[in-house]
Design a protein around this motif. Structure first.
Motif, PDB file in Angstrom:
ATOM      1  N   SER A  28      38.135  46.969 115.204  1.00  0.00           N
ATOM      2  CA  SER A  28      39.250  46.168 115.845  1.00  0.00           C
ATOM      3  C   SER A  28      40.255  47.072 116.484  1.00  0.00           C
ATOM      4  CB  SER A  28      39.937  45.433 114.537  1.00  0.00           C
ATOM      5  OG  SER A  28      40.828  44.664 115.007  1.00  0.00           O
ATOM      6  N   THR A  29      40.714  48.141 115.847  1.00  0.00           N
ATOM      7  CA  THR A  29      41.828  48.891 116.458  1.00  0.00           C
ATOM      8  C   THR A  29      41.395  49.571 117.704  1.00  0.00           C
ATOM      9  OG1 THR A  29      42.442  49.671 114.198  1.00  0.00           O
ATOM     10  CG2 THR A  29      43.316  50.881 116.111  1.00  0.00           C
ATOM     11  N   SER A  32      41.294  46.729 120.538  1.00  0.00           N
ATOM     12  CA  SER A  32      42.686  46.101 120.764  1.00  0.00           C
ATOM     13  C   SER A  32      43.247  47.167 121.823  1.00  0.00           C
ATOM     14  CB  SER A  32      43.265  45.986 119.511  1.00  0.00           C
ATOM     15  OG  SER A  32      42.726  45.187 118.603  1.00  0.00           O
ATOM     16  N   HIS A  39      51.789  40.873 125.045  1.00  0.00           N
ATOM     17  CA  HIS A  39      52.211  39.547 124.480  1.00  0.00           C
ATOM     18  C   HIS A  39      52.683  38.572 125.702  1.00  0.00           C
ATOM     19  CE1 HIS A  39      54.142  41.684 120.616  1.00  0.00           C
ATOM     20  NE2 HIS A  39      53.000  41.624 120.736  1.00  0.00           N
ATOM     21  N   SER A 214      37.655  38.365 113.797  1.00  0.00           N
ATOM     22  CA  SER A 214      38.845  39.046 114.051  1.00  0.00           C
ATOM     23  C   SER A 214      39.177  39.693 115.482  1.00  0.00           C
ATOM     24  CB  SER A 214      38.938  40.466 113.041  1.00  0.00           C
ATOM     25  OG  SER A 214      37.891  41.313 113.143  1.00  0.00           O
ATOM     26  N   GLU A 215      38.171  40.216 116.110  1.00  0.00           N
ATOM     27  CA  GLU A 215      38.439  40.289 117.668  1.00  0.00           C
ATOM     28  C   GLU A 215      38.946  39.341 118.444  1.00  0.00           C
ATOM     29  OE1 GLU A 215      37.879  43.569 118.842  1.00  0.00           O
ATOM     30  OE2 GLU A 215      37.620  43.995 116.718  1.00  0.00           O
ATOM     31  N   THR A 217      40.630  36.708 116.833  1.00  0.00           N
ATOM     32  CA  THR A 217      42.031  36.352 116.409  1.00  0.00           C
ATOM     33  C   THR A 217      42.993  37.212 116.636  1.00  0.00           C
ATOM     34  OG1 THR A 217      41.355  37.241 114.209  1.00  0.00           O
ATOM     35  CG2 THR A 217      40.811  34.888 114.663  1.00  0.00           C
ATOM     36  N   ASN A 218      42.577  38.531 116.555  1.00  0.00           N
ATOM     37  CA  ASN A 218      43.616  39.652 117.042  1.00  0.00           C
ATOM     38  C   ASN A 218      44.246  39.268 118.518  1.00  0.00           C
ATOM     39  OD1 ASN A 218      43.330  40.860 114.421  1.00  0.00           O
ATOM     40  ND2 ASN A 218      42.021  42.397 115.246  1.00  0.00           N
ATOM     41  N   VAL A 219      43.323  39.247 119.422  1.00  0.00           N
ATOM     42  CA  VAL A 219      43.901  38.849 120.926  1.00  0.00           C
ATOM     43  C   VAL A 219      44.591  37.504 120.905  1.00  0.00           C
ATOM     44  CG1 VAL A 219      43.091  38.397 123.235  1.00  0.00           C
ATOM     45  CG2 VAL A 219      41.990  40.335 121.894  1.00  0.00           C
ATOM     46  N   ASP A 221      46.255  35.926 118.503  1.00  0.00           N
ATOM     47  CA  ASP A 221      47.363  35.885 117.943  1.00  0.00           C
ATOM     48  C   ASP A 221      48.383  36.804 118.746  1.00  0.00           C
ATOM     49  OD1 ASP A 221      46.548  34.352 115.636  1.00  0.00           O
ATOM     50  OD2 ASP A 221      45.980  36.135 114.538  1.00  0.00           O
ATOM     51  N   THR A 222      48.192  37.814 119.350  1.00  0.00           N
ATOM     52  CA  THR A 222      48.980  38.565 120.051  1.00  0.00           C
ATOM     53  C   THR A 222      49.397  37.721 121.017  1.00  0.00           C
ATOM     54  OG1 THR A 222      47.888  40.738 119.463  1.00  0.00           O
ATOM     55  CG2 THR A 222      49.112  40.875 121.602  1.00  0.00           C
ATOM     56  N   GLU A 225      51.953  35.215 119.894  1.00  0.00           N
ATOM     57  CA  GLU A 225      53.247  35.790 119.570  1.00  0.00           C
ATOM     58  C   GLU A 225      54.070  36.116 120.837  1.00  0.00           C
ATOM     59  OE1 GLU A 225      54.931  40.221 117.854  1.00  0.00           O
ATOM     60  OE2 GLU A 225      52.709  39.736 117.691  1.00  0.00           O
TER      61      GLU A 225
END
Length: 230
Positions: A28-29, A32, A39, A214-215, A217-219, A221-222, A225
């Motif tokens: 994931s890190t 990203s 954002h 998670s890949e 949702t991470n994008v 969510d960012t 935000e």
């Protein structure tokens, strides 16, 4: 124009292949960092969303702040994995709350049977049952390989999806009525340099393969935000 097309394809290949580790194992890190999501910003692929009101090949609000564009083939096992394992969570978590829209693009790369399936899905869409058909087909897909798509099999998925007029569905599925629209989707994928399915653009940020939930949702969510900060 030819020069611009070549540049676009080259950029797309670099973007999509640069974010894929067999489509499935990247951390994931690292993902990203490679995607460089900012954002609220539109990513390097640009604004691919059409946001067409009433589009039967889309889920979610037209004015959702984030749009996930999916390029897929109905005989692709990793497209099926996304449909079964990832899409339902994205729908429940983001689409139902108006934060995410999902737009489908056909990319039939596994031969004539893939094309037949794409026609069939659009025939189901003509009767308001696109996503039901889409999910019925992918729910029956094997974990690997490219399953056959016969007329009888596709008709069975239509019946399972509740398509009301099966005779009309069968006629349209076997016609060239939807070929221009399917070709337009495939042409867009080619211009972007997409090398395989499934491929995604999330507000212009590329992602290739059935990555872990998670890949996605991470994008998302960012990006959300960023919308909150705007």
């Amino acid at each position: 124009m030819a020069v611009l097309t070549v540049v676009a394809v080259t950029l797309g290949v670099l973007l999509f292949t640069g974010n894929d580790d067999g489509g499935r194992t990247e951390s994931s890190t690292a993902a990203s960092q490679q995607r460089g999501v900012t954002h609220g910003e539109i990513g390097p692929l640009g604004a691919l969303a059409t946001r067409t009101p009433g589009d039967p090949l889309a889920l979610g609000a037209v004015d959702a702040p984030v749009v996930l564009v999916e390029f897929a083939d109905y005989r692709c096992p990793f497209c099926a994995k996304f449909s079964r394992d990832i899409e339902p969570e994205l729908v429940e978590r983001y689409v139902d709350s108006g934060q995410l829209r999902i737009e489908w693009r056909d990319m039939p790369i596994y031969g004539e049977e893939s094309m037949m399936a794409a026609r069939a899905a659009r025939a189901a869409a003509e009767q308001g049952r696109f996503w039901e058909f889409n999910r019925a087909l992918y729910a029956a897909a094997p974990d690997g390989g490219h399953p056959p798509m016969t007329v009888d099999k596709l008709r069975g998925f239509a019946e399972e999806a509740g398509v009301p007029d099966i005779a009309r569905f069968t006629t349209q599925m076997q016609s060239d009525e939807f070929d221009a629209a399917i070709a337009a989707d495939s042409s867009q994928a080619q211009q972007l340099g997409i090398p395989a399915t499934p491929a995604f653009s999330i507000n212009g940020y590329p992602m290739l393969g059935a990555q872990p939930t998670s890949e996605f949702t991470n994008v998302i969510d960012t990006l959300l935000e960023g919308q909150d900060d705007a």
